[in-house]
Write an enzyme that holds these catalytic residues in place. Structure first.
Site, PDB file in Angstrom:
ATOM      1  N   ASP A  92       0.865  -1.183   0.000  1.00  0.00           N
ATOM      2  CA  ASP A  92       0.000   0.000   0.000  1.00  0.00           C
ATOM      3  C   ASP A  92       0.900   1.231   0.000  1.00  0.00           C
ATOM      4  OD1 ASP A  92       0.927   0.208   2.589  1.00  0.00           O
ATOM      5  OD2 ASP A  92      -1.004  -0.160   3.538  1.00  0.00           O
ATOM      6  N   ASP A 146      -2.519   8.221  -1.790  1.00  0.00           N
ATOM      7  CA  ASP A 146      -3.825   8.886  -1.802  1.00  0.00           C
ATOM      8  C   ASP A 146      -4.231   9.307  -0.404  1.00  0.00           C
ATOM      9  OD1 ASP A 146      -4.419   6.408  -0.683  1.00  0.00           O
ATOM     10  OD2 ASP A 146      -6.327   6.230  -1.709  1.00  0.00           O
ATOM     11  N   GLY A 216     -11.361   3.814  -0.017  1.00  0.00           N
ATOM     12  CA  GLY A 216     -12.318   4.592   0.774  1.00  0.00           C
ATOM     13  C   GLY A 216     -13.568   3.842   1.167  1.00  0.00           C
ATOM     14  N   ASP A 266      -7.779  -7.648   0.231  1.00  0.00           N
ATOM     15  CA  ASP A 266      -6.848  -7.884   1.327  1.00  0.00           C
ATOM     16  C   ASP A 266      -7.584  -7.550   2.606  1.00  0.00           C
ATOM     17  OD1 ASP A 266      -5.655  -5.351   2.966  1.00  0.00           O
ATOM     18  OD2 ASP A 266      -6.402  -4.741   1.019  1.00  0.00           O
ATOM     19  N   CYS A 304     -12.656 -29.468   6.566  1.00  0.00           N
ATOM     20  CA  CYS A 304     -11.479 -28.661   6.224  1.00  0.00           C
ATOM     21  C   CYS A 304     -10.229 -29.531   6.215  1.00  0.00           C
ATOM     22  CB  CYS A 304     -11.334 -27.519   7.216  1.00  0.00           C
ATOM     23  SG  CYS A 304      -9.907 -26.456   6.891  1.00  0.00           S
ATOM     24  N   CYS A 306      -7.054 -28.359   6.449  1.00  0.00           N
ATOM     25  CA  CYS A 306      -5.883 -27.663   6.995  1.00  0.00           C
ATOM     26  C   CYS A 306      -5.316 -28.446   8.187  1.00  0.00           C
ATOM     27  CB  CYS A 306      -6.248 -26.232   7.403  1.00  0.00           C
ATOM     28  SG  CYS A 306      -6.867 -26.069   9.080  1.00  0.00           S
ATOM     29  N   CYS A 309      -7.423 -28.455  11.439  1.00  0.00           N
ATOM     30  CA  CYS A 309      -8.647 -29.267  11.452  1.00  0.00           C
ATOM     31  C   CYS A 309      -8.381 -30.764  11.310  1.00  0.00           C
ATOM     32  CB  CYS A 309      -9.591 -28.805  10.350  1.00  0.00           C
ATOM     33  SG  CYS A 309     -10.219 -27.134  10.632  1.00  0.00           S
ATOM     34  N   HIS A 335      -5.744 -22.043   9.847  1.00  0.00           N
ATOM     35  CA  HIS A 335      -7.091 -22.420   9.425  1.00  0.00           C
ATOM     36  C   HIS A 335      -7.797 -21.259   8.722  1.00  0.00           C
ATOM     37  CE1 HIS A 335     -11.214 -23.708   9.198  1.00  0.00           C
ATOM     38  NE2 HIS A 335     -11.505 -22.502   9.666  1.00  0.00           N
TER      39      HIS A 335
HETATM   40 ZN   LIG Z   1      -9.195 -25.876   8.996  1.00  0.00          ZN
END
Ligand SMILES: [Zn+2]
Length: 375
Positions: A92, A146, A216, A266, A304, A306, A309, A335
């Protein structure tokens, strides 16, 4: 050498499935960029962030210029090498954070003079200095400097601020120069005023950028007002360049914005929530601090894949959270980032298949069901 480019591979309604090519790798869009404020995505190793499916990270100019300093990072080989992330980085401009975090700000046509929130030292950020800092960092996608008023703000303040930002966009473009393989994005301003958003978009398009951000928003206006703005704002920007909604958002914000033609996002939410015991799941938010998880042997989300999990129970996550153990932040951040990237993959697949509306319906239905009943 690969130059920076963007191509749209598929469309579904206003939504676009695309790919941004850079010398440091491709970015599949719609894309979510985890936030690595101070040259780290907190509680994650860069390799783990990549494993969640992230193609690009965001770095914060304001934080890095104050500590450890852009010149120091440049001497140490640039931000990619410094933090061990070799894929694309977007930075940024520092404009938003200088207004929200620093002390004793003085805003002029030239730029913003301010005191560091870290050590009280005095600094000046201008479009030219912001471009220089982002070049020193080695950023792949550079944002225009900006200024953005907090909402609600009166129309006069919004118009004045937007026009200043457009003059700064011109100066940012001139200072950025010609840097093959690197991109400069313009930032649309104009608050919630459709005609001002239109004027801003025209000003930016006449300067010409590699991508366009919608700035904004997500500054306190609420989702309904934000979506009302996104009903027209993305369409005012050039169709053939990526569109980036800055600082957004919650999972349902992202789904609604993708349906309205936004390509990049983001937000600190998945990583920040991970450090406060809040998991973001397909059922909605789950607070692992809650005593209902104390004896629960089930995973956070049985579907999930990941590491959090597949290897740990809710009881364990509750325990390490309550004990203040570092692994709590690590597992929940992993996660949450995994969930966000899986959501983005789902959105990309649905756009390709032409089934985005059905995907969004399923997304909302699962969240409406809520978390699984206690054991
Ligand atoms: Zn997970």
């Amino acid at each position: 050498m690969t130059r920076f480019s963007y191509s749209i591979l598929a469309r579904d309604g206003l939504a676009r499935r695309g790919v941004i090519s850079t010398p440091r790798g491709e970015i599949r869009t719609p894309a979510f960029m985890p936030v690595g404020t101070a040259a780290t995505v907190k509680a994650m190793l860069p390799g783990s962030v990549r494993e969640t499916g992230a193609d690009i990270l965001l770095g914060n100019t304001y934080h890095l210029m104050l500590r450890p300093g852009a010149e120091r990072i440049a001497r140490l080989g640039g931000l990619h090498r410094f933090m061990d992330w070799d894929r694309p980085i977007l930075t940024d401009s520092g404009g938003f954070q200088v207004m929200s975090l620093s002390e004793l700000r003085k805003l002029t046509e030239e730029g913003v003079r301010f005191r560091s929130h870290v050590d009280g030292s005095e600094h000046m950020l201008t479009p030219e200095r912001s471009m220089e800092i982002q070049r020193l960092l080695g950023s792949d996608i550079v944002m225009c400097f900006d200024e953005c008023p907090a909402l609600p703000a009166d129309r006069e303040r919004i118009v004045e601020s937007m026009r200043l930002s457009m003059r700064w966009a011109r100066r940012s473009r001139d200072a950025f120069g010609d840097r093959p393989g690197h991109a400069l994005f313009g930032i649309q301003q104009g608050g919630l005023e459709e005609d001002m958003r239109g004027e801003s978009a025209e000003a930016l398009a006449s300067i010409g950028f590699d991508g366009y951000a919608i700035g904004g928003l997500a500054v306190g206006e609420g989702q309904e007002a934000m979506f009302a703005c996104l009903d027209y704002a993305p369409g005012q920007l050039p169709d053939d360049k990526p569109r980036y909604l800055m600082g957004v958002g919650k999972p349902d914000d992202i789904v609604g914005a993708v349906q309205r033609g936004v390509d990049m996002f983001d937000c600190v939410l998945p990583s920040r929530s991970g450090r406060t015991g809040q998991a973001l799941t397909r059922f909605g938010a789950v607070n692992l601090k809650n005593a209902r998880h104390r004896d629960d042997p089930r995973p956070l989300d049985p579907e999930c894949t990941c590491p959090c999990c597949t290897r740990y129970s809710r009881a364990y996550l509750h325990h390490v959270m309550r004990s203040g153990e570092i692994i709590s932040s690590m597992l929940l951040t992993w996660h949450n980032l995994h969930y966000y990237q899986e959501l983005m993959q789902g959105l990309r697949d649905a756009i390709e298949a032409g089934t985005l509306d059905a995907f969004a319906e399923g997304f909302h239905a699962r969240r409406a069901e809520g978390d699984m009943a206690p054991v």
